[in-house]
Structures are given as C-alpha cells and as structure tokens.
Design a protein around this motif. Structure first.
Motif, PDB file in Angstrom:
ATOM      1  N   MET A   1       8.244  -7.937  -3.669  1.00  0.00           N
ATOM      2  CA  MET A   1       8.546  -6.516  -3.582  1.00  0.00           C
ATOM      3  C   MET A   1       8.767  -6.097  -2.123  1.00  0.00           C
ATOM      4  N   LEU A   2       7.916  -6.610  -1.208  1.00  0.00           N
ATOM      5  CA  LEU A   2       8.069  -6.251   0.202  1.00  0.00           C
ATOM      6  C   LEU A   2       9.419  -6.711   0.740  1.00  0.00           C
ATOM      7  N   GLY A   3       9.824  -7.927   0.370  1.00  0.00           N
ATOM      8  CA  GLY A   3      11.107  -8.444   0.838  1.00  0.00           C
ATOM      9  C   GLY A   3      12.276  -7.618   0.339  1.00  0.00           C
ATOM     10  N   ASN A   4      12.220  -7.201  -0.928  1.00  0.00           N
ATOM     11  CA  ASN A   4      13.305  -6.397  -1.500  1.00  0.00           C
ATOM     12  C   ASN A   4      13.340  -4.994  -0.905  1.00  0.00           C
ATOM     13  N   MET A   5      12.174  -4.396  -0.702  1.00  0.00           N
ATOM     14  CA  MET A   5      12.115  -3.024  -0.213  1.00  0.00           C
ATOM     15  C   MET A   5      12.473  -2.911   1.269  1.00  0.00           C
ATOM     16  N   TRP A   6      12.304  -4.009   2.017  1.00  0.00           N
ATOM     17  CA  TRP A   6      12.435  -3.962   3.470  1.00  0.00           C
ATOM     18  C   TRP A   6      13.806  -3.453   3.913  1.00  0.00           C
ATOM     19  N   ASP A   7      14.849  -3.959   3.292  1.00  0.00           N
ATOM     20  CA  ASP A   7      16.205  -3.595   3.702  1.00  0.00           C
ATOM     21  C   ASP A   7      16.923  -2.752   2.644  1.00  0.00           C
ATOM     22  N   TYR A   8      16.167  -2.050   1.839  1.00  0.00           N
ATOM     23  CA  TYR A   8      16.754  -1.332   0.711  1.00  0.00           C
ATOM     24  C   TYR A   8      17.285   0.035   1.137  1.00  0.00           C
ATOM     25  N   HIS A   9      18.452   0.387   0.627  1.00  0.00           N
ATOM     26  CA  HIS A   9      19.047   1.705   0.862  1.00  0.00           C
ATOM     27  C   HIS A   9      19.319   2.366  -0.491  1.00  0.00           C
ATOM     28  N   GLY A  10      18.862   3.596  -0.615  1.00  0.00           N
ATOM     29  CA  GLY A  10      19.012   4.287  -1.885  1.00  0.00           C
ATOM     30  C   GLY A  10      17.647   4.551  -2.506  1.00  0.00           C
ATOM     31  N   LEU A  11      17.640   4.722  -3.832  1.00  0.00           N
ATOM     32  CA  LEU A  11      16.404   5.011  -4.549  1.00  0.00           C
ATOM     33  C   LEU A  11      15.797   3.711  -5.061  1.00  0.00           C
ATOM     34  N   TYR A  12      14.698   3.298  -4.446  1.00  0.00           N
ATOM     35  CA  TYR A  12      14.032   2.053  -4.848  1.00  0.00           C
ATOM     36  C   TYR A  12      13.079   2.351  -5.998  1.00  0.00           C
ATOM     37  N   LYS A  13      13.199   1.591  -7.078  1.00  0.00           N
ATOM     38  CA  LYS A  13      12.354   1.781  -8.254  1.00  0.00           C
ATOM     39  C   LYS A  13      11.544   0.522  -8.514  1.00  0.00           C
ATOM     40  N   ASN A  14      10.262   0.702  -8.695  1.00  0.00           N
ATOM     41  CA  ASN A  14       9.373  -0.413  -8.984  1.00  0.00           C
ATOM     42  C   ASN A  14       8.586  -0.082 -10.250  1.00  0.00           C
ATOM     43  N   ARG A  15       8.875  -0.802 -11.306  1.00  0.00           N
ATOM     44  CA  ARG A  15       8.253  -0.521 -12.598  1.00  0.00           C
ATOM     45  C   ARG A  15       7.043  -1.427 -12.810  1.00  0.00           C
ATOM     46  N   ILE A  16       5.934  -0.821 -13.188  1.00  0.00           N
ATOM     47  CA  ILE A  16       4.690  -1.540 -13.417  1.00  0.00           C
ATOM     48  C   ILE A  16       4.318  -1.408 -14.894  1.00  0.00           C
ATOM     49  N   LYS A  17       3.988  -2.544 -15.525  1.00  0.00           N
ATOM     50  CA  LYS A  17       3.691  -2.532 -16.960  1.00  0.00           C
ATOM     51  C   LYS A  17       2.417  -1.756 -17.275  1.00  0.00           C
ATOM     52  N   THR A  18       1.404  -1.892 -16.426  1.00  0.00           N
ATOM     53  CA  THR A  18       0.105  -1.308 -16.751  1.00  0.00           C
ATOM     54  C   THR A  18      -0.181   0.001 -16.024  1.00  0.00           C
ATOM     55  N   GLY A  19       0.800   0.526 -15.284  1.00  0.00           N
ATOM     56  CA  GLY A  19       0.563   1.760 -14.540  1.00  0.00           C
ATOM     57  C   GLY A  19       1.821   2.584 -14.403  1.00  0.00           C
ATOM     58  N   LYS A  20       1.771   3.555 -13.523  1.00  0.00           N
ATOM     59  CA  LYS A  20       2.901   4.437 -13.304  1.00  0.00           C
ATOM     60  C   LYS A  20       3.972   3.742 -12.470  1.00  0.00           C
ATOM     61  N   SER A  21       5.235   4.042 -12.780  1.00  0.00           N
ATOM     62  CA  SER A  21       6.334   3.516 -11.989  1.00  0.00           C
ATOM     63  C   SER A  21       6.444   4.289 -10.681  1.00  0.00           C
ATOM     64  N   VAL A  22       7.006   3.610  -9.681  1.00  0.00           N
ATOM     65  CA  VAL A  22       7.118   4.203  -8.356  1.00  0.00           C
ATOM     66  C   VAL A  22       8.586   4.297  -7.975  1.00  0.00           C
ATOM     67  N   GLU A  23       8.983   5.436  -7.403  1.00  0.00           N
ATOM     68  CA  GLU A  23      10.341   5.619  -6.898  1.00  0.00           C
ATOM     69  C   GLU A  23      10.265   6.098  -5.449  1.00  0.00           C
ATOM     70  N   ILE A  24      10.985   5.394  -4.572  1.00  0.00           N
ATOM     71  CA  ILE A  24      10.995   5.733  -3.146  1.00  0.00           C
ATOM     72  C   ILE A  24      12.434   5.851  -2.688  1.00  0.00           C
ATOM     73  N   ASN A  25      12.779   6.994  -2.126  1.00  0.00           N
ATOM     74  CA  ASN A  25      14.137   7.211  -1.644  1.00  0.00           C
ATOM     75  C   ASN A  25      14.298   6.670  -0.228  1.00  0.00           C
ATOM     76  N   ASN A  26      15.243   5.748  -0.034  1.00  0.00           N
ATOM     77  CA  ASN A  26      15.519   5.131   1.273  1.00  0.00           C
ATOM     78  C   ASN A  26      14.233   4.672   1.971  1.00  0.00           C
TER      79      ASN A  26
END
Length: 269
Positions: A1-26
């Motif tokens: 996840m850290l590697g993917n998020m490091w250079d991400y541009h746009g709305l990053y979405k991380n879905r977790i099966k047992t908890g709330k999903s996270v969305e981070i803009n840029n």
C-alpha cells in the motif's frame, strides 16, 4: 500500500474487508523514523530489498557519539526566535514552482548523465530514483535561502549532502540480507567498529557464542567478511579490524565537502 500510495495522483481508495474503506485525494506521504539495523531487519522482510518501496527511502546512518551530556541546556531564546522567523519566511515565499537557473539546469544534467550509484547491490533499485531525491533536496536548499530560484550552489550543496549520506547507506542496513547468519555477521561488524583495538578470534567468540553452534561457524563467517572487505585480517593472524570504505574522488563541480561540518567530513574519510 505504501509503495502504491507514494506516487499516486488522484483519489486513492483502499478497501478493507473488516473495516471502513479509506479515500485520500492526491496523497503526499513521507516517513521520518529512527531505527537500528537490527530493528530494521525485523521490521522488513528480506524480499523487499529488490522492490520499489526501498528505492524511495534515504537511510541516514550515524556513528555513535563519544560525547555525553547529562543535562543538555535549553536552546537560547534568541536562536529559537530566529529559527521560527526563518521558517515563517520560508512558508510565505515557497509558493508555486521553483525556477531553475541555466547553470543549475546544466549541472543537474551533468550529474544525471553520470549515473551515480551506491556501491552495494542492495541499493540497485535506489539508483533509478536518485535523481528524484536530488531534485527534492535542491528545492529544500533553495527554500532554506528563502528563494524560489534554484542556483548552481544549491545543486552542489544538495548533491554533497546526498553523496555523503549514500556513503553510509549500506551501514544503515548492516548485514541485512538473506544469508543464514546475517544477524551474527552484523553483530561482528558492530563489535569491530566500536573499538579501536585489534579483535582476536577468542574475543569475538565471547560475543557470539550464544548465536552459533560451534567455533568453526565463526571461522567461516570471519573468512566471508574478510573476502567481502567488511573486515581486514591483521598481518601475522593477530586478529581483525574493520575495513572502512574511503569515499571516491568526484568531480569538484558536483560536490564540495567543505560545506559539511568537520565531524561529517571525518566520517566519510
């Protein structure tokens, strides 16, 4: 996840099966942490060495200091005020894109074309991102002058800082790797570097006897460390000393080690 998020541009979405999903803009993330080579090897699996996440890190290593200050005095109020005022000016002036002067752009091209790398196979992926690290450092050097213009002096200073840090980066990892006794090898290297006297086989065995099954294993480890130029055998088979790498000569137009403190210069000799 850290590697993917490091250079991400746009709305990053991380879905977790047992908890709330996270969305981070840029997302813009950075990691500033302290650790030891032993703790580092416990925190990361050895398979991560050849992956992209490692190339995004600058590992800053420092030798143990001999100075002991029981009760450090607080910083002078006038120095604290001066630093806060400087940070305030940097915040106000560092807006928008940084501009490259012509000489700075030519020097950056010269450094990039040279293809500087760390003399350790574990940092092979880092070499592909070195120029990105250098660009970020030049921006910081320029901002520290409260300027939005990157000059040739900023490039030299940034490349000097980076070159000095890279000289110690393999030591920051210690003997972190896939070898069976890499942890014991690291303990031996640390022991040798912590003293200025010759270490005999018997003295080393006292420190690692609980980690190895028999003395012949230590003999094999010491032979491997000498062959890898991590240790040097004292003539006459009297014992072992650490073998430090001397920083290679580089083009004076790219680095200027006089910009470093005396302690920093001594550490790379």
């Amino acid at each position: 996840m850290l590697g993917n998020m490091w250079d991400y541009h746009g709305l990053y979405k991380n879905r977790i099966k047992t908890g709330k999903s996270v969305e981070i803009n840029n997302p813009t993330i950075s990691i500033i942490g302290g650790n030891t080579p032993t703790g580092f090897s416990l925190a990361f699996p050895t398979d991560i060495l050849g992956q992209g996440f490692f190339s995004r890190l600058l590992l800053i290593y420092a030798d143990r200091t001999d100075r002991r200050i029981t009760f450090p005095p607080p910083p002078p109020p006038d120095e604290t005020k001066r630093l806060l005022e400087l940070l305030g000016r940097i915040k106000q002036s560092s807006i928008g894109s940084a501009r490259l002067t012509g000489t700075a752009e030519r020097l950056l091209d010269k450094i990039y074309q040279r293809g500087i790398s760390v003399d350790d196979v574990r940092f092979e992926s880092y070499s592909n991102r070195r120029f990105t690290h250098l660009l970020k450092l030049t921006i910081l050097c320029s901002a520290s002058r409260v300027s939005a213009s990157i000059t040739e002096a900023d490039v030299i200073y940034a490349n000097t800082i980076l070159s000095a840090a890279e000289h110690h980066m393999p030591r920051a990892l210690g003997e972190f790797g896939k070898a069976k006794h890499s942890d014991v090898s690291h303990k031996i290297i640390q022991l040798a570097e912590s003293t200025s006297t010759i270490l005999t086989f018997k003295e080393i065995w006292k420190h690692v006897s609980n980690d190895l099954e028999k003395m012949s294993d230590l003999g094999t480890l010491l032979q491997n460390l000498v062959a890898a130029e991590k240790l040097q055998l004292v003539p006459g088979n009297k014992g072992f000393l650490p073998k430090r790498k001397i920083i290679e000569d580089v083009d004076s137009s790219m680095v200027d080690y006089s910009m470093l403190s005396r302690e920093e210069r001594d550490s790379i000799k």
